[in-house]
Design a protein around this motif. Structure first.
Motif, mmCIF file in Angstrom:
data_model
loop_
_atom_site.group_PDB
_atom_site.id
_atom_site.type_symbol
_atom_site.label_atom_id
_atom_site.label_comp_id
_atom_site.label_asym_id
_atom_site.label_seq_id
_atom_site.Cartn_x
_atom_site.Cartn_y
_atom_site.Cartn_z
ATOM 1 N N ARG A 71 0.825 -1.204 0.000
ATOM 2 C CA ARG A 71 0.000 0.000 0.000
ATOM 3 C C ARG A 71 0.860 1.255 0.000
ATOM 4 O O ARG A 71 0.475 2.278 -0.527
ATOM 5 N N ASP A 72 2.044 1.188 0.616
ATOM 6 C CA ASP A 72 2.923 2.345 0.640
ATOM 7 C C ASP A 72 3.467 2.697 -0.736
ATOM 8 O O ASP A 72 3.928 3.803 -0.963
ATOM 9 N N ASP A 73 3.413 1.758 -1.678
ATOM 10 C CA ASP A 73 4.055 1.947 -2.971
ATOM 11 C C ASP A 73 3.152 2.603 -4.008
ATOM 12 O O ASP A 73 3.545 2.839 -5.134
ATOM 13 N N SER A 122 -1.571 9.385 -1.112
ATOM 14 C CA SER A 122 -1.399 9.078 0.303
ATOM 15 C C SER A 122 -2.017 7.730 0.660
ATOM 16 O O SER A 122 -3.214 7.529 0.459
ATOM 17 N N PRO A 123 -1.220 6.798 1.209
ATOM 18 C CA PRO A 123 -1.796 5.523 1.659
ATOM 19 C C PRO A 123 -2.871 5.731 2.717
ATOM 20 O O PRO A 123 -3.884 5.036 2.723
ATOM 21 N N PHE A 124 -2.667 6.683 3.619
ATOM 22 C CA PHE A 124 -3.662 6.936 4.669
ATOM 23 C C PHE A 124 -4.981 7.391 4.057
ATOM 24 O O PHE A 124 -6.052 6.894 4.418
ATOM 25 N N ARG A 125 -4.915 8.327 3.107
ATOM 26 C CA ARG A 125 -6.148 8.819 2.490
ATOM 27 C C ARG A 125 -6.869 7.694 1.745
ATOM 28 O O ARG A 125 -8.098 7.583 1.806
ATOM 29 N N ALA A 126 -6.091 6.843 1.064
ATOM 30 C CA ALA A 126 -6.706 5.729 0.334
ATOM 31 C C ALA A 126 -7.335 4.726 1.293
ATOM 32 O O ALA A 126 -8.423 4.207 1.045
ATOM 33 N N ARG A 179 -13.262 10.341 5.108
ATOM 34 C CA ARG A 179 -12.371 11.321 4.486
ATOM 35 C C ARG A 179 -11.106 11.425 5.320
ATOM 36 O O ARG A 179 -11.131 11.818 6.482
ATOM 37 N N GLY A 180 -9.991 11.042 4.725
ATOM 38 C CA GLY A 180 -8.716 11.082 5.425
ATOM 39 C C GLY A 180 -7.975 12.379 5.149
ATOM 40 O O GLY A 180 -7.732 12.722 3.988
ATOM 41 N N THR A 181 -7.649 13.106 6.192
ATOM 42 C CA THR A 181 -6.878 14.347 6.067
ATOM 43 C C THR A 181 -5.815 14.366 7.160
ATOM 44 O O THR A 181 -5.777 13.480 8.013
#
Length: 252
Positions: free
Chosen positions: A84-86, A90-94, A102-104
Motif C-alpha cells: 500500500r505504501d508503494d 497518500s496511503p492513509f487517504r486511500a 475522508r482522510g486528512t
C-alpha cells in the motif's frame, strides 16, 4: 464489605443518567462544581468519576472546554502494508476512503533540527546532525486517529524539491515516492510496535484519557544501499483503532 468509594458511586449515577438519555451524544455535561454540589461531594470525586467513564468510552474530555458525552465511534481498521505504501498519493487517504471516510492530516515541519541521540542512532548519523522533523495529526472525518513524528537527515534532501515533506510537487506522496524523485530507492521498512500509556500531550491530541492505551510504532525506511532515509514514531489509540499487518508473499 467496605462501602463503595464515593467516586464509583458518582460514576454509577452518571452512567445511569447517560443510559437514560438525559444527555445526548456530543452534549456537554454540567461543570464539575455543579455536579459536586448536586451529589454532595468534592470536585476531586467528580473528576475521578468522569475519568473512569472516559476510560470506558462513555465520556470524552476536551482541554479547556469541559467534559462531553462521547459520540458513538467505530473502531477503525488501520492496515500496515508495504504494498500500500508503494501506490501514488497518500496511503492513509486511500485507506480511509476504503472505509468510507475522508482522510486528512495537519502537519508542522521544522528544518535543521539537531538529531537527539536516539534519532541519530536510528538514522545512522551523528548526534546533533541537522534533520527535517515533521509532526503529523491524521484525521478520519475530522476526528484524530493517529499521530506521527517523522525525521529525515537534512543532508539527504537539502537543495532538492522534496526537502520539505509537505511542500513542493511531491507534497503528501509519502517517503517512497519522494525519495524516488531524487534517485533514492527505498527497499525495505522496519516497524516495531509496542503498547504503552498515552502521554498527556498525546491524550489531548487524540481525544483520549491520559494514560489510555496506545500502540506506539517505531518505523524506519531504508534505501537499497542500507542507509536509513527516514524514521518515525507513530501513535495509534487502541480504543479507536485496530492495527493489521498485511504481508505480501513473493513466489519463487
Amino acid at each position: 464489605m467496605p462501602d463503595q468509594p464515593p467516586y464509583l458511586a458518582v460514576a454509577d449515577q452518571l452512567r445511569q443518567r447517560l443510559t437514560n438519555g438525559e444527555w445526548s451524544p456530543g452534549a456537554r455535561l454540567p461543570s464539575r462544581a455543579a455536579l459536586a454540589d448536586e451529589y454532595g461531594v468534592g470536585d476531586n470525586v467528580v473528576r475521578r468519576a468522569q475519568e473512569l467513564l472516559i476510560t470506558q468510552g462513555l465520556l470524552e474530555g476536551r482541554a479547556g472546554s469541559g467534559t462531553y458525552v462521547a459520540e458513538p465511534r467505530e473502531r477503525l481498521r488501520m492496515v500496515r502494508s508495504w504494498s500500500r505504501d508503494d501506490r501514488d498519493g497518500s496511503p492513509f487517504r486511500a485507506d480511509m476512503a476504503g472505509l468510507g471516510k475522508r482522510g486528512t492530516w495537519e502537519h508542522r515541519t521544522e528544518a535543521k533540527v539537531p538529531a537527539p541521540p536516539e534519532i541519530a542512532a536510528r538514522l545512522g548519523i551523528a548526534e546533533g546532525d541537522p534533520c527535517v522533523r515533521t509532526a503529523y495529526e491524521f484525521l478520519a472525518d475530522g476526528k484524530p486517529v493517529q499521530l506521527s513524528t517523522s525525521w529525515e537527515p537534512y543532508a539527504l534532501t537539502a537543495g532538492t524539491l522534496v526537502v520539505l515533506p509537505e511542500g513542493g510537487p511531491y507534497a503528501g506522496h509519502g517517503v517512497i515516492k519522494r525519495m524516488a524523485s531524487i534517485d533514492v530507492t527505498v527497499s525495505r521498512a522496519v516497524e516495531q510496535p509496542e503498547p504503552r500509556p498515552a502521554t498527556a500531550e498525546e491524550a489531548t491530541l487524540l481525544g483520549v484519557q491520559k494514560g489510555a492505551l496506545v500502540t506506539a510504532i517505531q518505523r524506519t525506511y531504508f534505501a537499497q544501499d542500507g542507509r536509513p532515509v527516514e524514521t518515525a514514531d507513530i501513535v495509534v489509540p487502541a480504543a479507536h483503532c485496530e492495527i493489521v499487518y498485511e504481508i505480501p508473499i513473493n513466489e519463487a
